[in-house]
Motif scaffolding. Structure first.
Motif, short mmCIF file in Angstrom:
data_model
loop_
_atom_site.label_atom_id
_atom_site.label_comp_id
_atom_site.label_asym_id
_atom_site.label_seq_id
_atom_site.Cartn_x
_atom_site.Cartn_y
_atom_site.Cartn_z
N ALA A 13 1.23 -1.45 -0.28
CA ALA A 13 -0.37 0.05 -0.05
C ALA A 13 0.75 0.95 0.06
N GLU A 14 1.71 1.08 0.57
CA GLU A 14 2.46 2.48 0.58
C GLU A 14 3.46 1.97 -0.72
N ASN A 15 3.89 1.18 -1.26
CA ASN A 15 4.75 2.00 -2.74
C ASN A 15 5.80 1.34 -2.23
N ARG A 16 6.35 0.32 -1.52
CA ARG A 16 7.87 0.04 -1.09
C ARG A 16 7.65 -1.70 -1.24
N ALA A 17 9.54 -1.77 -0.97
CA ALA A 17 9.65 -2.60 -0.82
C ALA A 17 9.65 -3.10 1.04
N ALA A 18 9.88 -4.46 1.68
CA ALA A 18 10.45 -4.71 2.56
C ALA A 18 11.93 -4.87 2.68
N LEU A 19 12.06 -3.74 4.21
CA LEU A 19 13.22 -4.78 4.49
C LEU A 19 13.40 -5.84 5.82
N VAL A 20 14.18 -6.43 4.91
CA VAL A 20 14.45 -7.51 5.76
C VAL A 20 15.82 -8.31 6.51
N GLY A 21 16.51 -7.82 7.75
CA GLY A 21 17.35 -8.25 8.55
C GLY A 21 17.88 -8.91 8.64
N TYR A 22 19.27 -9.80 8.49
CA TYR A 22 19.21 -11.15 9.45
C TYR A 22 20.54 -10.77 10.55
N LEU A 23 20.74 -11.52 11.80
CA LEU A 23 21.57 -11.50 12.71
C LEU A 23 21.42 -12.66 13.25
N PRO A 24 22.31 -13.43 13.50
CA PRO A 24 22.65 -14.91 14.26
C PRO A 24 21.68 -14.80 16.09
N ALA A 25 21.18 -15.16 16.47
CA ALA A 25 21.48 -15.16 18.00
C ALA A 25 22.40 -15.77 18.59
N GLY A 26 22.32 -14.82 19.46
CA GLY A 26 23.72 -15.11 20.73
C GLY A 26 25.68 -14.12 20.29
N ALA A 222 14.94 -3.64 -4.62
CA ALA A 222 13.78 -2.52 -4.48
C ALA A 222 12.64 -2.43 -5.98
N ALA A 223 13.27 -2.42 -6.80
CA ALA A 223 12.46 -2.40 -7.90
C ALA A 223 11.90 -3.37 -8.57
N PHE A 224 12.06 -4.56 -8.14
CA PHE A 224 11.10 -5.64 -8.58
C PHE A 224 11.45 -6.83 -7.32
N ALA A 225 11.75 -6.24 -6.33
CA ALA A 225 11.05 -7.58 -5.47
C ALA A 225 9.71 -6.42 -4.06
N ASP A 226 9.54 -7.86 -3.73
CA ASP A 226 8.35 -7.22 -2.66
C ASP A 226 9.52 -7.05 -1.06
N ALA A 227 10.94 -8.17 -1.09
CA ALA A 227 11.44 -7.60 0.72
C ALA A 227 12.89 -7.85 -0.47
N VAL A 228 13.34 -6.80 0.53
CA VAL A 228 14.97 -6.65 0.43
C VAL A 228 15.84 -7.57 1.52
N ASP A 257 21.29 2.74 5.89
CA ASP A 257 21.87 3.29 4.06
C ASP A 257 21.07 2.40 3.37
N LEU A 258 20.17 1.69 4.11
CA LEU A 258 19.58 0.75 2.68
C LEU A 258 17.91 1.22 2.83
N ARG A 259 18.33 1.07 3.98
CA ARG A 259 16.75 1.69 3.23
C ARG A 259 16.01 3.13 3.16
N ALA A 260 16.98 4.04 3.22
CA ALA A 260 17.05 5.01 2.10
C ALA A 260 17.20 4.90 0.54
N GLY A 261 18.12 3.83 0.79
CA GLY A 261 18.27 3.77 -0.86
C GLY A 261 16.81 2.66 -1.54
N MET A 262 16.28 1.77 -0.43
CA MET A 262 15.33 1.81 -0.85
C MET A 262 13.96 2.15 -1.41
N GLU A 263 13.92 3.35 -0.31
CA GLU A 263 12.79 4.09 -0.21
C GLU A 263 13.33 5.68 -1.82
N ARG A 264 14.31 5.40 -1.73
CA ARG A 264 14.28 6.11 -3.53
C ARG A 264 14.44 5.54 -4.46
N SER A 265 14.10 3.79 -4.76
CA SER A 265 14.38 3.43 -5.55
C SER A 265 12.03 3.60 -6.61
#
Length: 265
Positions: A13-26, A222-228, A257-265
């Motif tokens: 609805a916001e016309n943007r991709a979601a940002l998904v971040g990974y980190l290992p527990a511990g 972000a220009a072609f996927a639903d999530a980065v 930086d990642l989020r800003a880049g995605m919002e410019r796409s």
């Protein structure tokens, strides 16, 4: 609708991709991993992948392997992963666990699913489990209201993509390169074609991972996927830091930086 469904309804609805971040527990410690994940969320991550450190991470490159080794050496267990999920979910962000299948099977599929759901987790990403062999997980995930995130690769046949898309829920993880995880100088040229092939068989959200390390690359995806999906670059922020605060500062800067880049796409 699951929390992941709601997230993608909102980002679409916001016309943007979601940002998904990974980190290992511990990594570097359980407490520090909780603070690091909170930093990512505060700076723009929409969905968190909590990694379950594993001794034989066949899909992971040297960055994530190093982080997992540190976590395991510190004594990180499955119960610790569940507690990191609990802390992350309390931030109000959809939280999934990314894990190889063996730790789930060893704990007991239904028990793992129950504990994950009780902690506020919303699903699993299972890189080495294919839907054909996932009957136990399918039953347990449905019983506990968890999403099933399966992977596809450029080598996947059209029939395999259709089968995987049908079995998946939440989103489908498109691994955009052939090989292990890690930062790359440029995004994969195979990624747009892979996503287009998935679009032909499903309308479920597609997240693209493996290789994204900066805002410019995130904008491309972000220009072609639903999530980065970003993992190694975030982990590297902590690996390269001389102390915790420096790592958190680097993590915050990269996430912005990642989020800003995605919002410019």
């Amino acid at each position: 609708m699951s929390q992941i469904d709601e997230l993608f309804a909102r980002t679409r609805a916001e016309n943007r991709a979601a940002l998904v971040g990974y980190l290992p527990a511990g990594f570097p410690t359980v407490e520090q991993s909780v603070r690091a994940i909170a930093t990512m969320v505060e700076n723009g991550v929409d969905l968190v992948e909590v990694g379950l450190p594993y001794s034989d991470p066949v899909m992971d490159g040297p960055t994530i392997q190093s982080a997992a080794e540190t976590a395991l050496a510190a004594g990180t267990k499955v119960d610790d992963v569940i507690e990191v999920v609990r802390a992350t979910a309390a931030l109000g962000v959809p939280t999934v666990v990314m894990t190889y299948w063996n730790p789930v099977e060893r704990r007991g599929v239904d028990r793992f699913a129950q504990q994950l759901a009780e902690a506020g987790g919303v699903g699993l990403i299972t890189p080495d489990l294919i839907p054909d062999e996932g009957a136990d997980w399918d039953r347990a995930s449905r019983a506990h209201g968890l999403d099933r995130v399966y992977l596809v690769a450029p080598s996947s046949t059209d029939d395999r993509m259709a089968l995987t898309a049908e079995a998946a829920s939440g989103f489908i993880y498109a691994t955009a390169v052939m090989g292990v995880t890690g930062q790359r100088q440029e995004t994969s040229s195979l990624a747009p074609e892979l996503v287009a092939r998935l679009r032909a068989v499903t309308d479920k959200p597609v997240g693209v991972g493996l290789g994204v390390s900066n805002g410019a690359q995130a904008a491309e995806v972000a220009a072609f996927a639903d999530a980065v999906i970003v993992g190694s670059a975030l982990v590297r922020c902590l690996l390269d830091a001389t102390d915790e605060q420096q790592g958190l500062d680097a993590l915050a800067a990269l996430t912005r930086d990642l989020r800003a880049g995605m919002e410019r796409s």
